[in-house]
Scaffold this motif. Structure first.
Motif, PDB file in Angstrom:
ATOM      1  N   ASP A  52       0.825  -1.207   0.000  1.00  0.00           N
ATOM      2  CA  ASP A  52       0.000   0.000   0.000  1.00  0.00           C
ATOM      3  C   ASP A  52       0.865   1.265   0.000  1.00  0.00           C
ATOM      4  OD1 ASP A  52      -2.306  -1.490  -0.033  1.00  0.00           O
ATOM      5  OD2 ASP A  52      -2.672  -1.317   2.125  1.00  0.00           O
ATOM      6  N   VAL A  53       1.904   1.265   0.798  1.00  0.00           N
ATOM      7  CA  VAL A  53       2.792   2.425   0.820  1.00  0.00           C
ATOM      8  C   VAL A  53       3.448   2.611  -0.536  1.00  0.00           C
ATOM      9  CG1 VAL A  53       4.894   3.395   1.843  1.00  0.00           C
ATOM     10  CG2 VAL A  53       3.175   2.318   3.302  1.00  0.00           C
ATOM     11  N   GLY A  54       3.818   1.505  -1.196  1.00  0.00           N
ATOM     12  CA  GLY A  54       4.373   1.600  -2.545  1.00  0.00           C
ATOM     13  C   GLY A  54       3.399   2.255  -3.520  1.00  0.00           C
ATOM     14  N   ALA A  97       7.038   0.331   6.689  1.00  0.00           N
ATOM     15  CA  ALA A  97       5.589   0.171   6.758  1.00  0.00           C
ATOM     16  C   ALA A  97       5.270  -0.781   7.907  1.00  0.00           C
ATOM     17  CB  ALA A  97       5.057  -0.381   5.437  1.00  0.00           C
ATOM     18  N   ILE A  98       4.388  -0.364   8.814  1.00  0.00           N
ATOM     19  CA  ILE A  98       4.140  -1.123  10.035  1.00  0.00           C
ATOM     20  C   ILE A  98       2.729  -1.708  10.009  1.00  0.00           C
ATOM     21  CG2 ILE A  98       4.078  -1.036  12.539  1.00  0.00           C
ATOM     22  CD1 ILE A  98       5.966   1.295  12.454  1.00  0.00           C
ATOM     23  N   PRO A  99       2.603  -3.034   9.966  1.00  0.00           N
ATOM     24  CA  PRO A  99       1.271  -3.654   9.964  1.00  0.00           C
ATOM     25  C   PRO A  99       0.545  -3.450  11.290  1.00  0.00           C
ATOM     26  CG  PRO A  99       2.990  -5.192   9.233  1.00  0.00           C
ATOM     27  CD  PRO A  99       3.680  -4.009   9.849  1.00  0.00           C
ATOM     28  N   ALA A 100      -0.770  -3.461  11.225  1.00  0.00           N
ATOM     29  CA  ALA A 100      -1.575  -3.327  12.439  1.00  0.00           C
ATOM     30  C   ALA A 100      -1.388  -4.523  13.368  1.00  0.00           C
ATOM     31  CB  ALA A 100      -3.046  -3.180  12.064  1.00  0.00           C
ATOM     32  N   SER A 127      -2.787   1.374  10.375  1.00  0.00           N
ATOM     33  CA  SER A 127      -4.013   1.954  10.945  1.00  0.00           C
ATOM     34  C   SER A 127      -4.319   3.327  10.349  1.00  0.00           C
ATOM     35  CB  SER A 127      -3.882   2.063  12.466  1.00  0.00           C
ATOM     36  OG  SER A 127      -2.750   2.843  12.825  1.00  0.00           O
ATOM     37  N   ASN A 128      -3.296   4.048   9.931  1.00  0.00           N
ATOM     38  CA  ASN A 128      -3.511   5.374   9.338  1.00  0.00           C
ATOM     39  C   ASN A 128      -3.909   5.305   7.868  1.00  0.00           C
ATOM     40  OD1 ASN A 128      -2.805   6.598  11.764  1.00  0.00           O
ATOM     41  ND2 ASN A 128      -0.641   6.745  11.220  1.00  0.00           N
ATOM     42  N   GLY A 131      -9.122   2.887   4.930  1.00  0.00           N
ATOM     43  CA  GLY A 131     -10.168   3.768   4.434  1.00  0.00           C
ATOM     44  C   GLY A 131      -9.657   5.000   3.725  1.00  0.00           C
ATOM     45  N   ASP A 132      -8.373   5.069   3.455  1.00  0.00           N
ATOM     46  CA  ASP A 132      -7.797   6.244   2.812  1.00  0.00           C
ATOM     47  C   ASP A 132      -8.225   6.305   1.344  1.00  0.00           C
ATOM     48  OD1 ASP A 132      -5.605   8.454   3.067  1.00  0.00           O
ATOM     49  OD2 ASP A 132      -5.108   7.388   1.226  1.00  0.00           O
ATOM     50  N   VAL A 133      -8.902   7.373   0.956  1.00  0.00           N
ATOM     51  CA  VAL A 133      -9.418   7.498  -0.405  1.00  0.00           C
ATOM     52  C   VAL A 133      -8.276   7.557  -1.419  1.00  0.00           C
ATOM     53  CG1 VAL A 133     -10.691   9.012  -1.983  1.00  0.00           C
ATOM     54  CG2 VAL A 133     -11.578   8.572   0.308  1.00  0.00           C
ATOM     55  N   ARG A 134      -7.234   8.281  -1.102  1.00  0.00           N
ATOM     56  CA  ARG A 134      -6.101   8.385  -2.022  1.00  0.00           C
ATOM     57  C   ARG A 134      -5.492   7.009  -2.295  1.00  0.00           C
ATOM     58  NH1 ARG A 134      -3.123  12.713  -3.672  1.00  0.00           N
ATOM     59  NH2 ARG A 134      -1.087  12.231  -4.582  1.00  0.00           N
TER      60      ARG A 134
END
Length: 214
Positions: A52-54, A97-100, A127-128, A131-134
């Protein structure tokens, strides 16, 4: 950017062996979307949150390039391989990147070790991102990471935007001759010919499209 960097406390050969082992292990993992446009070397992700961060890095207009599992950070006899090295015009930073779930949490000394190598350091928590639209829009666009746009379609879209300024996506689709018009728009956005509004809502007919200004 090199895919291999010396660590602080380990000989280069030990760093190389560690990076090779981790990259070989991670190469077996698969996360979607599989495409990437600004990754130097193979896209490799230890976790879905790293994937996701990628996605976000590829759609960040300030990112020049990024590399997966790029180097060894070390402190005394402890070692850590961060998820990314990211190059921006302002410099290079390493990113984790840190998993929940709490797995794969970087050590507290990682930031200091990165700074000693001359890099900034960032962490992104799963966690941040929920639901992030971007992020959802970035995932959608990256399905077209390998899509090739004809010169004609590129010029038609760019001419429309240069003449009229920001336009709704539906208007841009109408000038595309290719049968997969959304693929054309997505590919142009990924390659920074155009900008798509990613933060207001999921991409739809009224999403604003503009020439890329950087």
């Amino acid at each position: 950017m090199s895919n291999s960097h010396p660590s602080l406390d380990l000989p280069d050969s030990a760093s190389t062996r560690l990076l090779t082992r981790i990259r070989n292990e991670v190469a077996a993992f698969s996360f979607t979307p599989r495409g990437a446009v600004r990754c130097i070397g193979l896209p490799m992700f230890r976790t879905s949150v790293a994937r996701d961060v990628g996605c976000l890095l590829d759609l960040d207009p300030f990112v020049i390039s990024w590399t997966c599992l790029p180097l060894v950070l070390s402190r005394r006899n402890r070692r850590h391989v961060p998820d990314f090295a990211v190059t921006r015009a302002t410099g290079t930073l390493v990113v984790d990147a840190i998993p929940a779930s709490g797995q794969a949490v970087p050590p507290q000394w990682a930031s200091d070790a990165a700074e000693r190598l001359g890099y900034g350091y960032e962490v992104h928590h799963e966690s941040n991102l929920r639901g992030d639209v971007r992020l959802e829009n970035a995932r959608d666009l990256l399905q077209y990471a390998s899509y090739r746009v004809s010169l004609g379609d590129r010029l038609r879209v760019l001419t429309l935007l240069e003449e009229h300024g920001s336009m709704p996506l539906s208007a841009c689709l109408q000038v595309v001759r290719n049968s997969d018009a959304i693929g054309v728009i997505a590919a142009l956005a990924l390659r920074r010919f155009i900008e798509i509004e990613l933060d207001e809502a999921r991409i739809g007919p009224e999403t604003r499209v503009s020439p890329f200004r950087g």
